[in-house]
Motif scaffolding. Sequence first.
Motif, PDB file in Angstrom:
ATOM      1  N   ILE A 257       0.803  -1.160   0.065  1.00 30.26           N
ATOM      2  CA  ILE A 257      -0.259  -0.050  -0.137  1.00 30.26           C
ATOM      3  C   ILE A 257       0.867   1.300  -0.150  1.00 30.26           C
ATOM      4  O   ILE A 257       0.487   2.214  -0.573  1.00 30.26           O
ATOM      5  N   THR A 258       1.934   1.236   0.756  1.00 37.02           N
ATOM      6  CA  THR A 258       2.877   2.207   0.645  1.00 37.02           C
ATOM      7  C   THR A 258       4.217   1.838  -0.127  1.00 37.02           C
ATOM      8  O   THR A 258       4.908   0.840   0.484  1.00 37.02           O
ATOM      9  N   LYS A 259       4.403   2.297  -1.135  1.00 40.41           N
ATOM     10  CA  LYS A 259       5.396   2.081  -1.882  1.00 40.41           C
ATOM     11  C   LYS A 259       6.843   2.652  -1.181  1.00 40.41           C
ATOM     12  O   LYS A 259       8.078   1.786  -1.296  1.00 40.41           O
ATOM     13  N   LYS A 260       6.703   3.364  -0.645  1.00 39.10           N
ATOM     14  CA  LYS A 260       7.891   4.197   0.091  1.00 39.10           C
ATOM     15  C   LYS A 260       7.339   4.502   1.642  1.00 39.10           C
ATOM     16  O   LYS A 260       6.245   4.877   1.803  1.00 39.10           O
ATOM     17  N   PRO A 261       8.151   4.281   2.418  1.00 37.39           N
ATOM     18  CA  PRO A 261       7.739   4.547   4.042  1.00 37.39           C
ATOM     19  C   PRO A 261       7.134   5.887   4.179  1.00 37.39           C
ATOM     20  O   PRO A 261       7.576   6.915   3.475  1.00 37.39           O
ATOM     21  N   ILE A 262       6.003   6.050   4.961  1.00 37.79           N
ATOM     22  CA  ILE A 262       5.265   7.472   5.085  1.00 37.79           C
ATOM     23  C   ILE A 262       6.376   7.961   6.245  1.00 37.79           C
ATOM     24  O   ILE A 262       6.326   7.182   7.261  1.00 37.79           O
ATOM     25  N   GLU A 263       6.592   9.424   6.268  1.00 30.57           N
ATOM     26  CA  GLU A 263       7.312   9.864   7.436  1.00 30.57           C
ATOM     27  C   GLU A 263       6.472  10.835   8.298  1.00 30.57           C
ATOM     28  O   GLU A 263       5.249  11.483   7.366  1.00 30.57           O
ATOM     29  N   PRO A 264       6.500  11.327   9.357  1.00 28.85           N
ATOM     30  CA  PRO A 264       5.837  12.243  10.130  1.00 28.85           C
ATOM     31  C   PRO A 264       6.096  13.610   9.392  1.00 28.85           C
ATOM     32  O   PRO A 264       7.256  13.898   8.991  1.00 28.85           O
ATOM     33  N   SER A 265       4.831  14.292   9.311  1.00 26.66           N
ATOM     34  CA  SER A 265       4.671  15.485   8.725  1.00 26.66           C
ATOM     35  C   SER A 265       5.800  16.623   9.548  1.00 26.66           C
ATOM     36  O   SER A 265       6.144  16.219  10.727  1.00 26.66           O
ATOM     37  N   PRO A 266       6.285  17.630   8.852  1.00 23.24           N
ATOM     38  CA  PRO A 266       7.111  18.575   9.522  1.00 23.24           C
ATOM     39  C   PRO A 266       6.410  19.065  10.709  1.00 23.24           C
ATOM     40  O   PRO A 266       7.010  19.403  11.701  1.00 23.24           O
ATOM     41  N   GLU A 267       5.095  19.372  10.628  1.00 28.05           N
ATOM     42  CA  GLU A 267       4.364  19.724  11.869  1.00 28.05           C
ATOM     43  C   GLU A 267       4.329  18.607  13.146  1.00 28.05           C
ATOM     44  O   GLU A 267       4.584  19.283  14.111  1.00 28.05           O
ATOM     45  N   GLU A 268       3.884  17.682  12.778  1.00 26.63           N
ATOM     46  CA  GLU A 268       4.254  16.425  13.881  1.00 26.63           C
ATOM     47  C   GLU A 268       5.622  16.249  14.187  1.00 26.63           C
ATOM     48  O   GLU A 268       5.796  16.100  15.764  1.00 26.63           O
ATOM     49  N   GLN A 269       6.878  16.590  13.522  1.00 24.04           N
ATOM     50  CA  GLN A 269       8.090  16.418  14.205  1.00 24.04           C
ATOM     51  C   GLN A 269       8.448  17.461  15.083  1.00 24.04           C
ATOM     52  O   GLN A 269       9.005  17.321  15.976  1.00 24.04           O
ATOM     53  N   LYS A 270       7.611  18.623  14.577  1.00 23.59           N
ATOM     54  CA  LYS A 270       7.993  19.795  15.649  1.00 23.59           C
ATOM     55  C   LYS A 270       7.187  19.893  16.935  1.00 23.59           C
ATOM     56  O   LYS A 270       7.849  19.971  18.132  1.00 23.59           O
ATOM     57  N   GLN A 271       5.750  19.258  17.115  1.00 24.53           N
ATOM     58  CA  GLN A 271       5.337  18.883  18.151  1.00 24.53           C
ATOM     59  C   GLN A 271       5.623  17.580  18.968  1.00 24.53           C
ATOM     60  O   GLN A 271       5.596  17.780  20.145  1.00 24.53           O
ATOM     61  N   ASN A 272       6.112  16.579  18.339  1.00 21.25           N
ATOM     62  CA  ASN A 272       6.801  15.455  18.972  1.00 21.25           C
ATOM     63  C   ASN A 272       7.916  15.033  18.396  1.00 21.25           C
ATOM     64  O   ASN A 272       7.926  14.006  17.395  1.00 21.25           O
ATOM     65  N   PRO A 273       8.921  15.679  18.558  1.00 18.17           N
ATOM     66  CA  PRO A 273      10.430  15.451  18.201  1.00 18.17           C
ATOM     67  C   PRO A 273      10.714  14.001  18.254  1.00 18.17           C
ATOM     68  O   PRO A 273      11.539  13.403  17.342  1.00 18.17           O
ATOM     69  N   ARG A 274      10.069  13.134  19.205  1.00 15.04           N
ATOM     70  CA  ARG A 274      10.332  11.520  19.090  1.00 15.04           C
ATOM     71  C   ARG A 274      10.210  11.071  17.738  1.00 15.04           C
ATOM     72  O   ARG A 274      10.261  10.017  17.645  1.00 15.04           O
ATOM     73  N   SER A 275       9.103  11.594  16.999  1.00 16.93           N
ATOM     74  CA  SER A 275       8.815  10.989  15.960  1.00 16.93           C
ATOM     75  C   SER A 275       9.615  11.067  14.536  1.00 16.93           C
ATOM     76  O   SER A 275       9.354  10.621  13.770  1.00 16.93           O
TER      77      SER A 275
END
Length: 320
Positions: A291-309
């Motif tokens: 379903i995902t040809k390439k891995p999905i990464e957290p959005s820049p907004e999520e990375q900012k809110q939750n750096p552990r992601s």
Amino acid sequence: MEPKKQISKAASTNDEGQAQQYDYHIPVMLLETVDGLNVQPNGVYVDCTFGGGGHSREILKRLGPNGKLFAFDQDPDAKRNLPNDERIVFVPHNFRYISRFLKLHKVDTVDGVMADLGVSSHQFDEPERGFSTRFDGPLDMRMDPSSAKTAASVLQTFSEQQLHKLFEQYGEVTNSRTLAATIAAQRKTNPLQTIAQLKQAIQAVVKGNPNKYFAQVFQALRIEVNDELLVLKELLEQLPEVLKPGGRASIISFHSLEDRLVKNFFKQGSLEEEAYNPFSTGERTKVFKLITKKPIEPSPEEQKQNPRSRSARLRVAEKL
């Protein structure tokens, strides 16, 4: 993966009590992961890593009254996050036993399986659990507190050669041989029972960024203590058995060792490397559709809110 704990904006818009769950562990790529499952109202799903219950609650929102969710977590602390919902069954065991416990509940196949691998925010933020380099505490690192092996016991009982391979393969530590030799020498006079004792003992051989170096050392110890790669392999090998045709697996990994296993299994349907045969004209029967040809990464907004992601990678596959 160890910055300050914080509650994402999404917590304020979810069900009452959700913010408290997010304080325990912020679910990574919440909507992307559950969207990947393509939840059917009457379906049966498995959350292999219940933790704070964020992903489970999102799955429950999409289930109808006849839907069912099995939530696995070997950490007894997770059970207190269970929602009051008769559609959820909590299994206080490692997800490596997914097939066994589903059968105990008279379930042969399910519509979806998700896993958010790695350590929860709660585990990182409890100094006595020994997961984080930020605190001093015992060198524990057990996700299941009832298991016997700890990080301290690994450091004390593994041979120098075993330690070398451990840090090289699981931590990708550049000077793993030197690190192993240093630990083998230091443990003769240093008990290496606490985080501070370990950091002090290996300070002289730290290469590059100390935070990154210690994170790699801790990752290697944590993987060994919890048998993480073998556990993941056992889960993956059971997916073709437990998933219905059309059922989906949605898996979040946090380092390349995990992601490589998931990627290859979804692609090949097996953990066995397919030997090259120049005379073979047949193709291996496909088990999954990507379903995902390439891995999905957290959005820049999520990375900012939750750096552990930041290091999270999501892959989704559908059983054919």
